[in-house]
Enzyme design. Structure first.
Site, PDB file in Angstrom:
ATOM      1  CE  LYS A 287      -4.071   1.914   2.330  1.00 42.76           C
ATOM      2  NZ  LYS A 287      -5.033   1.761   3.457  1.00 42.76           N
ATOM      3  CD  GLU A 376     -18.980  -3.226   9.438  1.00 36.86           C
ATOM      4  OE1 GLU A 376     -18.242  -2.361   8.929  1.00 36.86           O
ATOM      5  OE2 GLU A 376     -19.141  -4.364   8.937  1.00 36.86           O
ATOM      6  NE  ARG A 404     -21.419  -3.719   5.214  1.00 38.75           N
ATOM      7  CZ  ARG A 404     -20.314  -4.062   4.570  1.00 38.75           C
ATOM      8  NH1 ARG A 404     -19.143  -3.618   4.985  1.00 38.75           N
ATOM      9  NH2 ARG A 404     -20.365  -4.877   3.540  1.00 38.75           N
TER      10      ARG A 404
END
Length: 643
Positions: A287, A376, A404
């Protein structure tokens, strides 16, 4: 400032132009694409590290696949900047995430190359599988590709999709972009599992044999199902036990390979394109690749804001006076204060310790602050399980991500009357991330659940007091505290804790003719509006409701007995929100008044700065003042005539 792309990138208007390049030119294109992303984001802002990490992959995918006929689905979309630049949006890329500009995420209405709108993680495999099944049903020879990060792979939805994909004959490829990062470092057993695969010396000695086998595929000849089956068994013989997770799900596993080797990527994708059925390619990337500071501190450079690309200096606002803190930081420091006094307090977040500022507690109290990954649903039910044992859990989830886990809130928390404390960060409009991230709906979707307390602080002191109140033993209900993204209003915010009576609002100012009822931070907009209206001879009353549920009925009786005109203001949808609750109260008690509601309208609000979006939706200070003028038009007219 005009930012010019490199000479090769300048000629790219669509993936068709990419396909005209030689393989040697792809290296130059990758260099120019990476530099263009750095140039634009440093000046105009946006997500940064994720897109730099998949430059080579973006080029290779559009080089090999026939997009948009072949369906390419990016997970989350943080990494899709290169994809956008290569698909006709290069010249407009500087408008990315700006008001009326390009979305920061793939968006179907923006481009035919954006096959699926993504802002929340872990949806790509399900969507790509659906597309592949549809293609098979329609007799179309189109390919489906899902690009998913190892952070997104921690979500249950990704495993549900792989579990299904493995028992289909859908022609799809899952590309696992493994950089050991989401926004914060990834956590959990899957991270360790993928690390084992990518560092296994035994496996890496064998992987070249796999690709030699792939390299013997007959070019230009029909690749039969029988030949694919033989190759499959050959490859499985090479793959070590570390790949059993994917193989057990009946996904043919290939890799890991270097995701920054454009030649290897092109060759591999070309080979895999010929293999039918569901399969997964594991690539290793960095990244922030190509910008050394972003490679070293990947969390900081996920979305750094504006910066000097030469020195790496991230530009910060400079102030002559002490500034208010962010609500997120007030939460992060306050939970530590409370936890030092209450040994039963825990903090939980699904993969957002930096964004939610739970990172402070993770540093000081690592045994009592938990990052569960992008999960979640698990975060909510884990909190519920801990609450059954007497722990006071602050479950910190962004408002839009909380959607969610709705079933878990109802089934696992509310029905059992467990006192889980939900801190909904980024409630209301969030700015440049746009409609996938706006926390617009939490008040309605929580207000309809029995046993639920819903609160919103008007300032930092109120946030601290609501957190203090929620963790007291006297609170035996689920408790929601919603607060916005960004700064509050109190430079000296660290006030002594005071218990707030649940369901009790407060009158901030008495007035004449009209009452303004506010919930949360927009109360500060109303205060500014009232100061302006005072100069025009208007004198609205101001009430801070504090709670959307339970409502302060005594306060509302006072309001409707005294005022014939009422204005409600909230940083949430007006459909089913606090204003709706006030109207329900008015109808139930047979009051008659003119009521106007301000908040997020019943439509999708796009991206832009918070100031731009508040103004567009009409509940900034100017919008509130103008609405009061309109409601008090007769009085304003009379006052003007008398002057």
């Amino acid at each position: 400032m005009e930012i010019a792309p490199g000479p090769l990138l300048k000629m790219i208007e669509s993936p068709a132009d990419v396909k005209q390049l030689s393989r040697e030119q792809l290296h130059q294109l990758c260099d120019e694409l990476r530099q263009y992303i750095i140039d634009v984001v440093s000046v105009h802002g946006g997500h940064f590290g994720a897109s730099l990490g998949v430059v080579e992959l973006s080029v290779a995918l559009h080089y090999i696949y026939n997009t948009p006929y072949d369906q390419l689905v990016w997970d989350v979309g943080h990494q899709a900047y290169g994809h956008k630049i290569l698909t006709g949006r290069k010249d407009n890329f500087s408008s990315n995430r700006k008001y009326n500009g390009l979305s920061g995420f793939p968006k179907r209405s923006e481009s035919e190359y954006d096959t699926f709108g993504v802002g929340h993680s872990s949806t790509s495999i399900s969507a790509a599988l659906g597309m592949a099944i549809a293609a098979r049903h329609k007799g179309e020879n189109r390919k489906s590709v899902a690009v998913i990060g190892d952070g997104s792979m921690t979500a249950g939805m990704a495993f549900e999709a792989m579990n299904h994909a493995g028992v289909t004959d859908a022609d799809m490829l899952i590309i696992l972009n493994d950089n050991n990062m989401s926004i914060d470092p990834n956590v959990g057993a899957l991270r360790e599992y993928l690390t084992d695969i990518s560092t296994s010396h035994t496996y890496n000695r064998l992987k070249d044999d796999i690709w030699k086998a792939l390299g013997k595929l007959p070019v230009g000849k029909k690749f039969t199902r029988d030949m694919a089956s033989k190759l499959e068994h050959s490859v499985k013989g090479f793959v070590n036990k570390s790949s059993n997770l994917f193989e057990a799900l009946k996904l043919r596993y290939f890799g890991p390979i270097d995701g920054h080797n454009i030649t290897k990527l092109v060759d591999t994708l070309q080979d895999l394109k010929k293999i039918p059925g569901p399969k997964i390619l594991h690539i290793i990337t960095v990244k922030g690749k190509g910008y050394s500071l972003a490679e070293k501190d990947q969390t900081k450079w996920h979305a750094p804001g504006l910066f000097d690309k030469i020195t790496g200096e991230i530009y910060k606002k400079t102030f002559e006076t002490k500034q208010p803190p962010k609500y997120q930081d007030v939460f992060g420091h306050t939970i530590i204060e409370l936890a030092e006094k209450n040994k039963n307090i825990f903090g939980i977040t699904p993969a957002m310790p930096s964004g939610s500022s739970l990172k402070f507690m993770m540093e000081q109290m690592p045994d009592r602050a938990i990052d569960v990954g992008i999960c979640e649903q698990h975060a909510v039910t884990l909190s519920a399980g801990m609450a059954t044992q007497g722990l006071k859990v602050f479950c910190n989830i962004y408002s839009s991500f909380m959607q969610r886990a709705y079933d878990q809130v109802v089934h696992d928390v509310a029905i059992q009357k467990l006192p889980v404390i939900f801190c909904l960060d980024r409630a209301g409009l969030v700015g440049e991330d746009g409609p996938t991230h706006h926390g617009a709906y939490d008040i309605p979707y929580f207000r309809c659940i029995p046993h639920m307390v819903i609160s919103a602080p008007m300032n930092e002191s109120e946030l601290r007091n609501l957190m203090y109140t929620a963790q007291l033993e006297t609170n035996n209900h689920p408790f929601v505290i919603r607060y916005p993204r960004g700064e509050g209003v109190m430079p000296d915010w660290k006030t002594p804790f005071e218990e707030i009576t649940i369901g009790k609002g407060r009158k901030l100012k008495d007035g004449d003719d009209i009452a303004i009822l506010t919930l949360g931070h927009p109360g500060n907009f109303a205060t500014t509006a009232i100061r302006e209206l005072k100069t025009e001879g208007l004198n609205p009353a101001h009430y801070d409701m504090r709670f959307a549920k339970p409502l302060d009925e005594a306060l509302l009786h006072e309001v409707f007995k005294k005022y014939a005109k009422v204005l409600t203001v909230e940083d949430g949808t007006i459909v089913g929100g606090m204003g709706s609750a006030v109207l329900e109260f008015m109808a139930q008690h047979n009051y008659h008044a003119t009521v106007k509601m301000l908040g997020i309208p019943d439509r999708l609000v796009e991206h832009g700065s918070l100031k731009e979006l508040h103004r567009e939706c009409g509940y900034d200070a100017a919008g509130i003042a103008q609405t009061v003028r309109e409601m008090m038009k007769d009085k304003v007219t009379v006052g003007t005539l008398l002057q």
